[in-house]
Design a protein around this motif. Structure first.
Motif, PDB file in Angstrom:
ATOM      1  N   ILE A 170       0.841  -1.206   0.000  1.00 26.96           N
ATOM      2  CA  ILE A 170       0.000   0.000   0.000  1.00 26.96           C
ATOM      3  C   ILE A 170       0.868   1.245   0.000  1.00 26.96           C
ATOM      4  O   ILE A 170       0.653   2.177  -0.771  1.00 26.96           O
ATOM      5  N   ILE A 171       1.892   1.219   0.837  1.00 25.74           N
ATOM      6  CA  ILE A 171       2.780   2.384   0.923  1.00 25.74           C
ATOM      7  C   ILE A 171       3.495   2.608  -0.394  1.00 25.74           C
ATOM      8  O   ILE A 171       3.578   3.725  -0.903  1.00 25.74           O
ATOM      9  N   LEU A 172       3.955   1.511  -0.994  1.00 21.27           N
ATOM     10  CA  LEU A 172       4.669   1.634  -2.251  1.00 21.27           C
ATOM     11  C   LEU A 172       3.756   2.198  -3.338  1.00 21.27           C
ATOM     12  O   LEU A 172       4.129   3.079  -4.108  1.00 21.27           O
ATOM     13  N   MET A 173       2.518   1.692  -3.338  1.00 23.41           N
ATOM     14  CA  MET A 173       1.562   2.167  -4.331  1.00 23.41           C
ATOM     15  C   MET A 173       1.301   3.657  -4.134  1.00 23.41           C
ATOM     16  O   MET A 173       1.293   4.433  -5.082  1.00 23.41           O
ATOM     17  N   ALA A 174       1.100   4.032  -2.863  1.00 21.21           N
ATOM     18  CA  ALA A 174       0.833   5.445  -2.570  1.00 21.21           C
ATOM     19  C   ALA A 174       1.989   6.325  -3.038  1.00 21.21           C
ATOM     20  O   ALA A 174       1.791   7.349  -3.682  1.00 21.21           O
ATOM     21  N   LEU A 175       3.195   5.885  -2.746  1.00 21.96           N
ATOM     22  CA  LEU A 175       4.382   6.649  -3.137  1.00 21.96           C
ATOM     23  C   LEU A 175       4.435   6.805  -4.648  1.00 21.96           C
ATOM     24  O   LEU A 175       4.618   7.894  -5.183  1.00 21.96           O
ATOM     25  N   PHE A 176       4.244   5.688  -5.326  1.00 22.75           N
ATOM     26  CA  PHE A 176       4.364   5.653  -6.767  1.00 22.75           C
ATOM     27  C   PHE A 176       3.316   6.564  -7.420  1.00 22.75           C
ATOM     28  O   PHE A 176       3.642   7.449  -8.214  1.00 22.75           O
TER      29      PHE A 176
ATOM     30  N   LEU B 223      -4.038  13.652  -1.681  1.00 25.43           N
ATOM     31  CA  LEU B 223      -4.686  13.346  -0.408  1.00 25.43           C
ATOM     32  C   LEU B 223      -5.980  12.567  -0.627  1.00 25.43           C
ATOM     33  O   LEU B 223      -6.287  11.635   0.109  1.00 25.43           O
ATOM     34  N   SER B 224      -6.719  12.930  -1.682  1.00 24.25           N
ATOM     35  CA  SER B 224      -7.959  12.181  -1.898  1.00 24.25           C
ATOM     36  C   SER B 224      -7.637  10.772  -2.382  1.00 24.25           C
ATOM     37  O   SER B 224      -8.336   9.822  -2.062  1.00 24.25           O
ATOM     38  N   MET B 225      -6.510  10.654  -3.124  1.00 23.04           N
ATOM     39  CA  MET B 225      -6.087   9.308  -3.533  1.00 23.04           C
ATOM     40  C   MET B 225      -5.706   8.482  -2.316  1.00 23.04           C
ATOM     41  O   MET B 225      -5.890   7.266  -2.305  1.00 23.04           O
ATOM     42  N   SER B 226      -5.180   9.124  -1.296  1.00 22.07           N
ATOM     43  CA  SER B 226      -4.754   8.351  -0.131  1.00 22.07           C
ATOM     44  C   SER B 226      -5.968   7.791   0.593  1.00 22.07           C
ATOM     45  O   SER B 226      -5.890   6.758   1.233  1.00 22.07           O
ATOM     46  N   LEU B 227      -7.118   8.454   0.465  1.00 18.49           N
ATOM     47  CA  LEU B 227      -8.334   7.892   1.045  1.00 18.49           C
ATOM     48  C   LEU B 227      -8.790   6.687   0.231  1.00 18.49           C
ATOM     49  O   LEU B 227      -9.218   5.678   0.769  1.00 18.49           O
ATOM     50  N   VAL B 228      -8.665   6.798  -1.110  1.00 22.45           N
ATOM     51  CA  VAL B 228      -9.002   5.655  -1.956  1.00 22.45           C
ATOM     52  C   VAL B 228      -8.080   4.501  -1.614  1.00 22.45           C
ATOM     53  O   VAL B 228      -8.500   3.351  -1.508  1.00 22.45           O
ATOM     54  N   GLY B 229      -6.796   4.823  -1.384  1.00 21.88           N
ATOM     55  CA  GLY B 229      -5.817   3.805  -1.036  1.00 21.88           C
ATOM     56  C   GLY B 229      -6.170   3.115   0.271  1.00 21.88           C
ATOM     57  O   GLY B 229      -5.791   1.972   0.519  1.00 21.88           O
ATOM     58  N   LEU B 230      -6.929   3.824   1.123  1.00 20.58           N
ATOM     59  CA  LEU B 230      -7.321   3.289   2.423  1.00 20.58           C
ATOM     60  C   LEU B 230      -8.371   2.205   2.280  1.00 20.58           C
ATOM     61  O   LEU B 230      -8.429   1.284   3.081  1.00 20.58           O
ATOM     62  N   LEU B 231      -9.225   2.330   1.271  1.00 15.73           N
ATOM     63  CA  LEU B 231     -10.375   1.437   1.173  1.00 15.73           C
ATOM     64  C   LEU B 231     -10.014  -0.050   1.138  1.00 15.73           C
ATOM     65  O   LEU B 231     -10.575  -0.805   1.905  1.00 15.73           O
ATOM     66  N   PRO B 232      -9.073  -0.475   0.257  1.00 13.47           N
ATOM     67  CA  PRO B 232      -8.810  -1.917   0.207  1.00 13.47           C
ATOM     68  C   PRO B 232      -8.448  -2.507   1.577  1.00 13.47           C
ATOM     69  O   PRO B 232      -9.119  -3.452   2.007  1.00 13.47           O
ATOM     70  N   PRO B 233      -7.442  -1.982   2.288  1.00 13.01           N
ATOM     71  CA  PRO B 233      -7.076  -2.638   3.542  1.00 13.01           C
ATOM     72  C   PRO B 233      -8.202  -2.620   4.567  1.00 13.01           C
ATOM     73  O   PRO B 233      -8.448  -3.624   5.231  1.00 13.01           O
ATOM     74  N   VAL B 234      -8.903  -1.516   4.693  1.00 15.19           N
ATOM     75  CA  VAL B 234      -9.955  -1.429   5.701  1.00 15.19           C
ATOM     76  C   VAL B 234     -11.122  -2.324   5.309  1.00 15.19           C
ATOM     77  O   VAL B 234     -11.640  -3.097   6.117  1.00 15.19           O
ATOM     78  N   GLY B 235     -11.465  -2.287   4.020  1.00 13.31           N
ATOM     79  CA  GLY B 235     -12.552  -3.117   3.527  1.00 13.31           C
ATOM     80  C   GLY B 235     -12.241  -4.587   3.759  1.00 13.31           C
ATOM     81  O   GLY B 235     -13.072  -5.356   4.240  1.00 13.31           O
ATOM     82  N   GLU B 236     -10.987  -4.918   3.468  1.00  6.24           N
ATOM     83  CA  GLU B 236     -10.533  -6.281   3.603  1.00  6.24           C
ATOM     84  C   GLU B 236     -10.673  -6.741   5.059  1.00  6.24           C
ATOM     85  O   GLU B 236     -11.196  -7.809   5.353  1.00  6.24           O
ATOM     86  N   LYS B 237     -10.268  -5.893   5.955  1.00 11.98           N
ATOM     87  CA  LYS B 237     -10.323  -6.192   7.387  1.00 11.98           C
ATOM     88  C   LYS B 237     -11.770  -6.505   7.808  1.00 11.98           C
ATOM     89  O   LYS B 237     -12.034  -7.507   8.448  1.00 11.98           O
ATOM     90  N   ILE B 238     -12.663  -5.595   7.374  1.00  9.36           N
ATOM     91  CA  ILE B 238     -14.065  -5.772   7.731  1.00  9.36           C
ATOM     92  C   ILE B 238     -14.592  -7.082   7.143  1.00  9.36           C
ATOM     93  O   ILE B 238     -15.226  -7.885   7.811  1.00  9.36           O
ATOM     94  N   PHE B 239     -14.210  -7.305   5.872  1.00  7.71           N
ATOM     95  CA  PHE B 239     -14.674  -8.498   5.177  1.00  7.71           C
ATOM     96  C   PHE B 239     -14.204  -9.760   5.885  1.00  7.71           C
ATOM     97  O   PHE B 239     -14.985 -10.649   6.183  1.00  7.71           O
ATOM     98  N   PHE B 240     -12.918  -9.818   6.205  1.00  8.78           N
ATOM     99  CA  PHE B 240     -12.382 -11.024   6.847  1.00  8.78           C
ATOM    100  C   PHE B 240     -12.998 -11.257   8.218  1.00  8.78           C
ATOM    101  O   PHE B 240     -13.346 -12.360   8.570  1.00  8.78           O
ATOM    102  N   ASN B 241     -13.128 -10.188   8.966  1.00  9.08           N
ATOM    103  CA  ASN B 241     -13.720 -10.331  10.287  1.00  9.08           C
ATOM    104  C   ASN B 241     -15.110 -10.930  10.201  1.00  9.08           C
ATOM    105  O   ASN B 241     -15.514 -11.746  11.004  1.00  9.08           O
TER     106      ASN B 241
END
Ligand SMILES: Nc1ncnc2c1ncn2[C@@H]1O[C@H](COP(=O)(O)OP(=O)(O)O)[C@@H](O)[C@H]1O
Ligand SMILES: [Mg+2]
Lengths: 223, 250
Positions: free
Chosen positions: A137-143, A199-217
């Motif tokens: 995620i960090i690498l993607m955000a940087l790139f 900054l708005s892209m960083s919120l989009v970048g947030l969705l996969p990990p958080v969504g994933e967490k919710i989904f797995f739980n």
């Protein structure tokens, strides 16, 4: 002082702003209601698309185990940080391109290609390369933010008013003075807009990990 | 150079090279400027007027020819667009040249403050350019040029961006400032009336590549400010004379 006409003009504008906010909120609420209804009447598969109630329940559960905030906070912190670092790297690289027109010409087609890719679609590719870790995620955000910033800011640099450049030259300005006194400040709006997109892209970048967490739980809680 | 000449150009030639063509912009241009003189250069558009000033101001290299400037005499360049920096206030805009040349001494700053005061901009030193009218902006642009204490001013169509009425007023204004500060001037313009009303000498250029077609000394009895000079009886005579010399490429 204000005339009555001006006061009624201001009132109208205020009223309009409130109306717009109200309608925006209503649209969101209606969306939630329709989503819930579709789920209740089994029009949509709740295993894939979930439902507002379930999302809410999961959030409460995660809240109780104190997991959610921690997770959201760390992810938010790291993505925002990497987007900011990406912005700085982007400005730096744009500066090099401005400084050396030859390098700019060489990399021009590559930049255009990179920029025309849908940035978020790069996410899965990077996840495959680096693995589904925080790192990816960090690498993607940087790139992504580096590319966005280079494009935006470099565009601002080369669009600097030719007459202002002439003026600076007529004062015998050295290249670094040209950059710091004219080119950089006149591109300030471009830098701000790059920052906003990042900054708005960083919120989009947030969705996969958080969504994933919710989904797995949710999946775990089923078993 | 002769004794009161401060600038002399001999056989100046300039060729622009681009990938698709080369353009001879100036061909065999020679003239000299005396101390305190106001010279206007007129000619059909695209003939190479701006090129001459750009070479003098060191923005372009000449192809051949020689340019001599009297020792310790400095040039100041002023463009058609005021090119004020929106992110600087009026005072900081005026200090730009001094800042670049690392000459921001107390004395120089006071000199600039004095100019701003004398020319009616005292209340605006902390304002930003967008709060000023077109005429005022042009005055600020002139003071920014004067700040580095040049002896010779190079003005490239300095009033072209202004509407007609403002233009008359501002050219009067600028003329007064220039005379008061005792500067020598080379002004490029396509406006014949402006040239006649301000200059001591009008140089008429030929079509591109430009060379001198005629030099016309302007002798107006009771010479005064540009607006007054326009009303003089000699004015229309000069206008006709220059009009005949100009090659119009319509
Ligand atoms: N940087 C440049 N490169 C190539 N050609 C130029 C350049 N600047 C001016 N020219 C050409 O030189 C000629 C004279 O231009 P200029 O001096 O600006 O004319 P003027 O100021 O009299 O209207 C024009 O034909 C113009 O197209
Ligand atoms: Mg010109």
């Amino acid at each position: 002082m204000c005339s009555n006409e001006h006061i009624s003009y201001l009132k109208k504008i205020r009223f309009n702003k409130i109306l717009i906010k109200l309608i925006q909120i209503s649209i969101f609420i209606i969306f939630l209601i329709v989503w819930q209804l579709l789920a209740d009447f089994k029009v949509i598969n709740t295993f894939v698309s979930s439902s507002p109630k379930e999302v809410f329940k999961t959030i409460i559960e995660l809240h109780k185990t104190n997991n959610l905030y921690n997770h959201i906070f760390i992810t938010l912190y790291e993505t925002v940080l990497s987007f900011l670092i990406g912005t700085l790297i982007g400005i730096f690289l744009a500066t090099i391109l401005w400084w050396n027109k030859f390098i700019a010409k060489v990399v021009d087609p590559y930049l255009t290609i990179l920029n025309s890719l849908p940035k978020v679609a790069l996410g899965p590719i990077i996840i495959i390369w680096v693995g589904a870790k925080m790192n990816s995620i960090i690498l993607m955000a940087l790139f992504i933010s580096t590319i966005i910033t280079i494009m935006n800011v470099y565009q601002g640099f080369i669009e600097t008013d030719i007459n202002k450049i002439k003026l600076m030259k007529s004062f015998n300005a050295k290249p670094y003075q040209m950059f710091f006194k004219l080119v950089l400040p006149s591109s300030f709006p471009n830098i701000i807009s790059a920052l906003k997109i990042n900054l708005s892209m960083s919120l989009v970048g947030l969705l996969p990990p958080v969504g994933e967490k919710i989904f797995f739980n949710k999946c775990y809680s089923r078993y | 150079m002769k004794n009161n000449e401060i600038l002399s150009i001999k056989n100046l030639r300039k060729i622009y090279h681009t990938e698709t063509s080369e353009t001879v912009a100036v061909d065999d241009f020679s003239f000299s400027l005396s101390n305190g003189e106001f010279i206007a250069i007129v000619g059909p558009s695209g003939c190479g007027k701006s090129t001459i000033l750009s070479i003098l101001a060191n923005l372009e290299n000449k192809s051949s020819g020689s340019i001599k400037i009297k020792e310790n005499y400095k040039l100041g360049y002023m463009l058609q667009s005021d090119s004020l920096f929106e992110w600087r206030n009026i005072l900081d805009n005026c200090l730009l040249g001094l800042e670049i040349n690392k000459n921001l001494s107390k004395e120089n700053i006071n000199y600039v403050l004095g100019l701003l005061k004398t020319y009616g901009l005292k209340d605006f030193i902390n304002s930003h350019p967008s709060n000023l009218s077109g005429g005022m902006r042009q005055r600020v642009s002139l003071i920014r040029t004067l700040a580095t204490k040049p002896d010779i001013l190079l003005l490239d169509e300095p009033f072209s961006a202004l509407d007609y009425q403002t233009r008359l007023a501002v050219s009067d204004d600028v003329y007064r400032i220039i005379k008061k500060e005792k500067k020598s001037v080379i002004m490029v313009t396509h406006d014949l009336a402006e040239a006649i009303s301000m200059a001591d000498k009008v140089i008429v250029l030929s079509k591109r590549p430009c060379s001198i077609k005629k030099i016309i000394p302007i002798k107006i009895e009771n010479k005064s400010t540009p607006i007054e000079n326009r009303k003089s009886k000699e004015f229309s005579k000069y206008y006709e004379e220059i009009w005949k010399e100009i090659d119009l490429n319509v």
